[in-house]
Design a protein around this motif. Structure first.
Motif, PDB file in Angstrom:
ATOM      1  N   ALA A 171     -37.496  43.018  31.402  1.00 51.18           N
ATOM      2  CA  ALA A 171     -38.225  43.797  32.418  1.00 51.18           C
ATOM      3  C   ALA A 171     -37.200  44.420  33.356  1.00 51.18           C
ATOM      4  O   ALA A 171     -37.145  44.146  34.533  1.00 51.18           O
ATOM      5  N   TRP A 172     -36.375  45.274  32.798  1.00 51.46           N
ATOM      6  CA  TRP A 172     -35.192  45.707  33.537  1.00 51.46           C
ATOM      7  C   TRP A 172     -35.451  46.773  34.597  1.00 51.46           C
ATOM      8  O   TRP A 172     -34.553  47.266  35.223  1.00 51.46           O
ATOM      9  N   SER A 173     -36.688  47.093  34.791  1.00 55.85           N
ATOM     10  CA  SER A 173     -36.991  48.000  35.893  1.00 55.85           C
ATOM     11  C   SER A 173     -37.202  47.238  37.192  1.00 55.85           C
ATOM     12  O   SER A 173     -37.377  47.824  38.244  1.00 55.85           O
ATOM     13  N   THR A 174     -37.199  45.897  37.115  1.00 53.56           N
ATOM     14  CA  THR A 174     -37.479  45.086  38.295  1.00 53.56           C
ATOM     15  C   THR A 174     -36.208  44.873  39.110  1.00 53.56           C
ATOM     16  O   THR A 174     -35.255  44.259  38.628  1.00 53.56           O
ATOM     17  N   HIS A 175     -36.220  45.349  40.333  1.00 48.74           N
ATOM     18  CA  HIS A 175     -35.037  45.303  41.197  1.00 48.74           C
ATOM     19  C   HIS A 175     -34.590  43.865  41.462  1.00 48.74           C
ATOM     20  O   HIS A 175     -33.395  43.563  41.425  1.00 48.74           O
ATOM     21  N   SER A 176     -35.543  42.972  41.697  1.00 50.51           N
ATOM     22  CA  SER A 176     -35.183  41.596  42.051  1.00 50.51           C
ATOM     23  C   SER A 176     -34.475  40.886  40.903  1.00 50.51           C
ATOM     24  O   SER A 176     -33.639  40.009  41.126  1.00 50.51           O
ATOM     25  N   LYS A 177     -34.805  41.258  39.672  1.00 49.82           N
ATOM     26  CA  LYS A 177     -34.173  40.606  38.534  1.00 49.82           C
ATOM     27  C   LYS A 177     -32.694  40.973  38.430  1.00 49.82           C
ATOM     28  O   LYS A 177     -31.875  40.175  37.984  1.00 49.82           O
ATOM     29  N   ILE A 178     -32.349  42.184  38.807  1.00 51.98           N
ATOM     30  CA  ILE A 178     -30.936  42.562  38.840  1.00 51.98           C
ATOM     31  C   ILE A 178     -30.211  41.723  39.881  1.00 51.98           C
ATOM     32  O   ILE A 178     -29.119  41.194  39.631  1.00 51.98           O
ATOM     33  N   ASN A 179     -30.827  41.561  41.057  1.00 49.58           N
ATOM     34  CA  ASN A 179     -30.223  40.737  42.107  1.00 49.58           C
ATOM     35  C   ASN A 179     -30.043  39.286  41.635  1.00 49.58           C
ATOM     36  O   ASN A 179     -29.009  38.664  41.883  1.00 49.58           O
ATOM     37  N   ASN A 180     -31.061  38.758  40.959  1.00 50.70           N
ATOM     38  CA  ASN A 180     -30.973  37.381  40.458  1.00 50.70           C
ATOM     39  C   ASN A 180     -29.820  37.229  39.469  1.00 50.70           C
ATOM     40  O   ASN A 180     -29.101  36.220  39.479  1.00 50.70           O
ATOM     41  N   SER A 181     -29.657  38.224  38.617  1.00 53.16           N
ATOM     42  CA  SER A 181     -28.604  38.156  37.612  1.00 53.16           C
ATOM     43  C   SER A 181     -27.221  38.270  38.247  1.00 53.16           C
ATOM     44  O   SER A 181     -26.268  37.619  37.813  1.00 53.16           O
ATOM     45  N   ILE A 182     -27.106  39.104  39.269  1.00 53.75           N
ATOM     46  CA  ILE A 182     -25.838  39.206  40.008  1.00 53.75           C
ATOM     47  C   ILE A 182     -25.498  37.846  40.627  1.00 53.75           C
ATOM     48  O   ILE A 182     -24.358  37.382  40.554  1.00 53.75           O
ATOM     49  N   ASP A 183     -26.499  37.206  41.216  1.00 51.48           N
ATOM     50  CA  ASP A 183     -26.269  35.875  41.799  1.00 51.48           C
ATOM     51  C   ASP A 183     -25.828  34.880  40.733  1.00 51.48           C
ATOM     52  O   ASP A 183     -24.925  34.065  40.959  1.00 51.48           O
ATOM     53  N   HIS A 184     -26.454  34.954  39.573  1.00 49.60           N
ATOM     54  CA  HIS A 184     -26.129  34.007  38.506  1.00 49.60           C
ATOM     55  C   HIS A 184     -24.710  34.224  37.980  1.00 49.60           C
ATOM     56  O   HIS A 184     -23.987  33.262  37.708  1.00 49.60           O
ATOM     57  N   ILE A 185     -24.300  35.480  37.854  1.00 52.86           N
ATOM     58  CA  ILE A 185     -22.928  35.752  37.408  1.00 52.86           C
ATOM     59  C   ILE A 185     -21.934  35.262  38.450  1.00 52.86           C
ATOM     60  O   ILE A 185     -20.897  34.676  38.103  1.00 52.86           O
ATOM     61  N   ASN A 186     -22.231  35.473  39.724  1.00 55.92           N
ATOM     62  CA  ASN A 186     -21.349  34.971  40.780  1.00 55.92           C
ATOM     63  C   ASN A 186     -21.226  33.451  40.720  1.00 55.92           C
ATOM     64  O   ASN A 186     -20.136  32.889  40.902  1.00 55.92           O
ATOM     65  N   GLU A 187     -22.328  32.769  40.441  1.00 55.85           N
ATOM     66  CA  GLU A 187     -22.292  31.312  40.308  1.00 55.85           C
ATOM     67  C   GLU A 187     -21.438  30.896  39.102  1.00 55.85           C
ATOM     68  O   GLU A 187     -20.682  29.915  39.170  1.00 55.85           O
TER      69      GLU A 187
END
Length: 205
Positions: A153-169
């Motif tokens: 569901a790559w149109s969802t803005h929050s999912k991009i933010n979640n993935s950025i957080d996960h990569i940072n972790e």
């Protein structure tokens, strides 16, 4: 020492020490037993150091790949912000999807690097289970999480933010593990140095 008669002195000394070592094994049981112990430790630590060095190298490669993926996702986030909150329209949507395509390629590359890193960690733990404990769970599965989170569901803005957080972790966990590896490598090298000194003392005394 530059004179011709001294050119082979190192080789001669090495040959003499080999002869002395052979004599010790034939005549001094206690010293011979200690030499066996030291050589076993040296073999183990040499193997351990090699595996740790390879793991550190793989970790650095994985970190570079993760930062590339992070940069791509941050670009997608910028276009997603424009598209979601500022009415970016078709242009913003197209640019966002282009960045997400780029992110997917970068994440695949990062996943391959992390699989290599995990393999190296497994090699270390197989030979060095008692002396080294590093966290390796989750290094490979991170990509599955991101794919589920964004690309379904790559149109969802929050999912991009979640993935950025996960990569940072994941990057933070990777850096923590790499620090542990570097500390273990330093300890192994110090022990190898001390073992070399003790072996020399036994043979040369």
């Amino acid at each position: 020492l530059d004179q011709a008669r001294w050119k082979s002195i190192d080789m001669e000394w090495e040959t003499l020490m080999k002869e002395k070592e052979g004599w010790i094994y034939g005549n001094k049981q206690v010293e011979a037993a200690r030499l066996d112990e030291l050589y076993d430790q040296k073999t183990f630590l040499t193997s351990s150091s090699r595996e740790i060095t390879e793991a550190i190298s793989a970790g650095h490669e994985a970190k570079i790949a993760l930062r590339r993926a992070l940069k791509s996702l941050e670009g997608a986030k910028d276009y997603s912000t424009w598209d979601t909150f500022l009415g970016g329209g078709l242009i913003a949507t197209s640019l966002k999807h282009s960045k997400l395509d780029e992110s997917e390629n970068a994440i695949h590359a990062a996943q391959r690097s992390l699989q290599k890193f995990q393999t190296e960690l497994l090699d270390i733990q197989q030979i060095n289970a008692e002396n080294l404990s590093v966290e390796r769970d989750g290094f490979v599965t991170f990509a599955d999480y991101i794919f589920d989170d964004i690309f379904s569901a790559w149109s969802t803005h929050s999912k991009i933010n979640n993935s950025i957080d996960h990569i940072n972790e994941t990057i933070s966990s990777l850096e923590h593990t790499t620090v542990q590896l570097e500390e273990q490598l330093k300890g192994d090298q110090e022990m190898l140095y001390n073992i070399g000194i003790e072996i020399a003392k036994i043979i040369e005394q």
